[in-house]
Design an enzyme around this catalytic site. Structure first.
Site, PDB file in Angstrom:
ATOM      1  N   GLY A 165      56.213   3.854  70.898  1.00 21.30           N
ATOM      2  CA  GLY A 165      57.342   3.926  70.163  1.00 21.30           C
ATOM      3  C   GLY A 165      58.054   2.671  69.749  1.00 21.30           C
ATOM      4  O   GLY A 165      59.084   2.293  69.257  1.00 21.30           O
ATOM      5  N   GLU A 200      55.625   8.626  57.569  1.00 18.06           N
ATOM      6  CA  GLU A 200      55.507   9.913  58.044  1.00 18.06           C
ATOM      7  C   GLU A 200      56.782  10.628  57.755  1.00 18.06           C
ATOM      8  O   GLU A 200      57.792   9.891  57.654  1.00 18.06           O
ATOM      9  CB  GLU A 200      55.132  10.026  59.382  1.00 18.06           C
ATOM     10  CG  GLU A 200      53.739   9.805  59.773  1.00 18.06           C
ATOM     11  CD  GLU A 200      53.486  10.136  61.363  1.00 18.06           C
ATOM     12  OE1 GLU A 200      54.400  10.038  61.997  1.00 18.06           O
ATOM     13  OE2 GLU A 200      52.186  10.242  61.544  1.00 18.06           O
ATOM     14  N   PHE A 202      59.926  12.359  59.077  1.00 19.83           N
ATOM     15  CA  PHE A 202      60.446  12.173  60.569  1.00 19.83           C
ATOM     16  C   PHE A 202      60.981  13.736  60.945  1.00 19.83           C
ATOM     17  O   PHE A 202      61.558  14.439  60.568  1.00 19.83           O
ATOM     18  CB  PHE A 202      61.786  11.437  60.445  1.00 19.83           C
ATOM     19  CG  PHE A 202      62.388  11.454  61.629  1.00 19.83           C
ATOM     20  CD1 PHE A 202      61.748  10.406  62.881  1.00 19.83           C
ATOM     21  CD2 PHE A 202      63.704  11.895  61.955  1.00 19.83           C
ATOM     22  CE1 PHE A 202      62.178  10.555  64.130  1.00 19.83           C
ATOM     23  CE2 PHE A 202      64.335  11.718  63.063  1.00 19.83           C
ATOM     24  CZ  PHE A 202      63.743  11.047  64.537  1.00 19.83           C
ATOM     25  N   ARG A 292      43.235   5.805  78.311  1.00 17.26           N
ATOM     26  CA  ARG A 292      43.334   5.467  79.524  1.00 17.26           C
ATOM     27  C   ARG A 292      43.750   6.523  80.655  1.00 17.26           C
ATOM     28  O   ARG A 292      44.064   7.722  80.259  1.00 17.26           O
ATOM     29  CB  ARG A 292      44.378   4.409  79.900  1.00 17.26           C
ATOM     30  CG  ARG A 292      45.773   5.121  79.451  1.00 17.26           C
ATOM     31  CD  ARG A 292      46.968   4.006  79.741  1.00 17.26           C
ATOM     32  NE  ARG A 292      48.294   4.568  79.632  1.00 17.26           N
ATOM     33  CZ  ARG A 292      48.792   4.878  78.595  1.00 17.26           C
ATOM     34  NH1 ARG A 292      48.308   4.377  77.246  1.00 17.26           N
ATOM     35  NH2 ARG A 292      49.959   5.320  78.423  1.00 17.26           N
TER      36      ARG A 292
HETATM   37  C1  MV4 Z   1      57.764  10.301  65.351  1.00 21.20           C
HETATM   38  C2  MV4 Z   1      59.042  11.105  65.682  1.00 21.20           C
HETATM   39  C3  MV4 Z   1      59.395  12.050  64.842  1.00 21.20           C
HETATM   40  N1  MV4 Z   1      58.392  12.167  63.747  1.00 21.20           N
HETATM   41  N2  MV4 Z   1      57.076  10.712  64.312  1.00 21.20           N
HETATM   42  C4  MV4 Z   1      57.916   7.919  69.741  1.00 21.20           C
HETATM   43  C5  MV4 Z   1      56.689   7.219  70.274  1.00 21.20           C
HETATM   44  C6  MV4 Z   1      55.730   7.329  69.278  1.00 21.20           C
HETATM   45  N3  MV4 Z   1      54.241   7.554  69.977  1.00 21.20           N
HETATM   46  C7  MV4 Z   1      55.951   8.193  68.370  1.00 21.20           C
HETATM   47  N4  MV4 Z   1      57.222   8.636  68.595  1.00 21.20           N
HETATM   48  C8  MV4 Z   1      57.712   9.465  67.583  1.00 21.20           C
HETATM   49  N5  MV4 Z   1      57.350   9.745  66.404  1.00 21.20           N
HETATM   50  C9  MV4 Z   1      57.412  11.482  63.510  1.00 21.20           C
HETATM   51  N6  MV4 Z   1      56.691  11.696  62.374  1.00 21.20           N
HETATM   52  C10 MV4 Z   1      59.636  10.723  67.139  1.00 21.20           C
HETATM   53  C11 MV4 Z   1      59.198  10.016  67.915  1.00 21.20           C
HETATM   54  C12 MV4 Z   1      59.907   9.984  68.993  1.00 21.20           C
HETATM   55  C13 MV4 Z   1      59.355  10.556  70.311  1.00 21.20           C
HETATM   56  C14 MV4 Z   1      58.391  11.185  70.322  1.00 21.20           C
HETATM   57  C15 MV4 Z   1      58.036  11.566  71.778  1.00 21.20           C
HETATM   58  C16 MV4 Z   1      58.966  11.308  72.984  1.00 21.20           C
HETATM   59  C17 MV4 Z   1      60.089  10.857  72.575  1.00 21.20           C
HETATM   60  C18 MV4 Z   1      60.359  10.252  71.393  1.00 21.20           C
HETATM   61  C19 MV4 Z   1      61.805   9.565  71.326  1.00 21.20           C
HETATM   62  C20 MV4 Z   1      61.876   9.161  70.136  1.00 21.20           C
HETATM   63  C21 MV4 Z   1      61.227   9.371  68.999  1.00 21.20           C
END
Ligand code: MV4
Length: 449
Positions: A165, A200, A202, A292
């Site tokens: 994040g 990417e 969203f 991990r």
């Molecule tokens: C995203 C997304 C929506 N669309 N990618 C948050 C952590 C990081 N590993 C990637 N994350 C996200 N990527 C795209 N293309 C939304 C998130 C995200 C999220 C993902 C998993 C759990 C909680 C989250 C909270 C906010 C945004």
């Protein structure tokens, strides 16, 4: 199997690793900072070595001191736990060059998965679904706009060195994209010393579902099904459960197979987790791989009966996996609530200090992984998680009912905790129904105002 290992961590995970070692008849060397002199991990290990002052960068992150401790302790291997040095390829490399086995993947595997853009391109080639976006890095905001117009807004800019994040920006139109691009780049540069970004589509309000895998050095790879980690606040997980209440049996199988493809695409060795986003159409996409053992590994243990820490030691010592995919079955349902020393009524402000009273729950279907005891002083220097409360029931309803009862039993005095807040979550109608997304906590807090 190893004769003696060093545990390069603290808190509940250090205890968890020491417990596994005892069962495997491995001698343990603990390391502790000056703030952790009275901690249980230092007491429970066969030997304990002080590695410096309280701040992590002078103790748990200080590679030369940890390697010295490993040499004084005469260990054959180091288990890094999670956080600290667990995903530090440089540390894994130094261990290797000192003839100490790093309990985890190789430095090359850590590096590849740490580079999020490269990881995405690698798994895409292997046939794993990835989120539509740029082919690799994007080096100008003009190019970012071109890509965004083609796939449609909203889009997200991600730091390639980020993850979990950090270093992300969302854009809804050309103007906000130009700003988001520059902001993401400069944030990435200052946070990671690397300004590479990619773009990417969203995906709004997805669920976070991840798959645990195990891989031995003979290319045997299995998955241990999923953990649903959708309940998060600011990228900090609060509740995890397995199995996910929302995916179909077909999706479960497909996600497991995709996770195995990811692991095989990099010849992965040891325990790892493949994170997926699961959208409202029921589609899933690779997000990142964690190289991990994770905090929430416990819930996979509860539904599969497999001790993941013991498996890590067995794999690292060169044993072959003793089971195959067909042997791994999910039994019942499990939920984990992370108990933190923090005050949810004061914007989750950390609450370190002396625990003057402590009673942890027990009874059927309850597991508590914690390093806390009555009289223990929670240092201000480290993360605020003080316990993991895990319940197991024959189905989700029972696991939640046991959790409610166990949270009621949990008494921590002297500091603030999120125990009451956890009760609020698990008694919430949306949580009970299983119908929620990653904005769940935000919405819950909004609706309280
Ligand atoms: C995203 C997304 C929506 N669309 N990618 C948050 C952590 C990081 N590993 C990637 N994350 C996200 N990527 C795209 N293309 C939304 C998130 C995200 C999220 C993902 C998993 C759990 C909680 C989250 C909270 C906010 C945004």
């Amino acid at each position: 199997m190893f004769k003696r290992v060093l545990v390069a961590n603290r808190g509940e995970i250090a205890l968890r690793i020491i417990r596994a070692c005892k069962e495997l008849n491995i001698e343990t060397v603990a390391v502790y900072s000056e703030a952790d002199a009275d901690s249980l991990h230092a007491k429970m290990a066969d030997t304990a070595i002080c590695i410096g002052p309280a701040p992590s960068n002078k103790s748990y992150l200080h590679i030369p001191t940890i390697i010295s401790a490993a040499e004084i302790g005469n260990v054959e291997a180091i288990h890094p736990g999670y956080g600290f040095l667990a995903e530090n390829a440089h540390f894994a490399e130094i261990c290797e060059s000192c003839n100490i086995k790093f309990i985890g993947p190789t430095p090359q595997q850590i590096n590849l998965m740490g580079n999020k853009s490269q990881a995405k391109e690698t798994v895409k080639k292997a046939g794993v679904p990835t989120i539509p976006g740029s082919a690799g890095l994007v080096d100008s905001s003009e190019k970012a706009v071109k890509i965004a117009r083609k796939m449609g807004y909203p889009v997200i800019i991600k730091a390639s060195a980020g993850g979990g994040g950090r270093g992300m920006r969302i854009a809804n139109n050309d103007i906000s994209l130009a700003n988001a691009f520059m902001a993401a780049k400069s944030e990435a540069e200052s946070a990671f010393g690397n300004s590479d970004v990619y773009i990417e589509k969203f995906i709004e309000n997805p669920r976070h579902i991840e798959i645990q895998i195990l891989s031995d050095k003979y290319k045997n790879t299995v998955h241990l099904y999923e953990r649903d980690c959708t309940v998060q606040r600011r990228h900090q997980k609060l509740i995890e459960e397995s199995p996910s209440p929302v995916i179909s049996e077909k999706t479960r199988q497909k996600m497991g197979e995709a996770a195995i493809k990811v692991a095989k695409s990099v010849n992965y060795e040891n325990a790892g987790t493949i994170e997926f986003l699961y959208d409202k159409h029921g589609d899933f996409y690779f997000m990142e791989m964690n190289t991990r053992i994770q905090v929430e590994h416990t819930i996979t243990e509860m539904v599969t009966g497999i001790d993941l820490i013991k498996e890590q030691f067995k794999i690292a010592s060169g044993e072959k996996l003793a089971f195959s995919q067909n042997d791994i079955k999910i039994s019942g349902h499990t939920i984990e609530c992370r108990i933190n020393a923090e005050n949810p009524e004061k914007n989750f402000m950390p609450s370190p200090g002396k625990v003057t009273g402590y009673y942890s729950p027990g009874g059927k279907g309850v597991r508590v992984d914690s390093h806390v005891y009555c009289g223990y002083v929670i240092p201000q220097y480290y993360d605020s998680m003080i316990a993991k409360l895990i319940t197991w029931g024959k189905n989700r309803e029972e696991a939640i009912d046991i959790m409610r009862r166990a949270l009621d039993e949990f008494k921590v005095e002297g500091i603030d905790t999120n125990i009451h807040f956890q009760k609020e979550i698990i008694t919430d109608d949306s949580f009970r129904s299983g119908n929620y997304a990653t904005n769940f906590i935000e919405e819950l807090l909004k609706n309280r105002e």
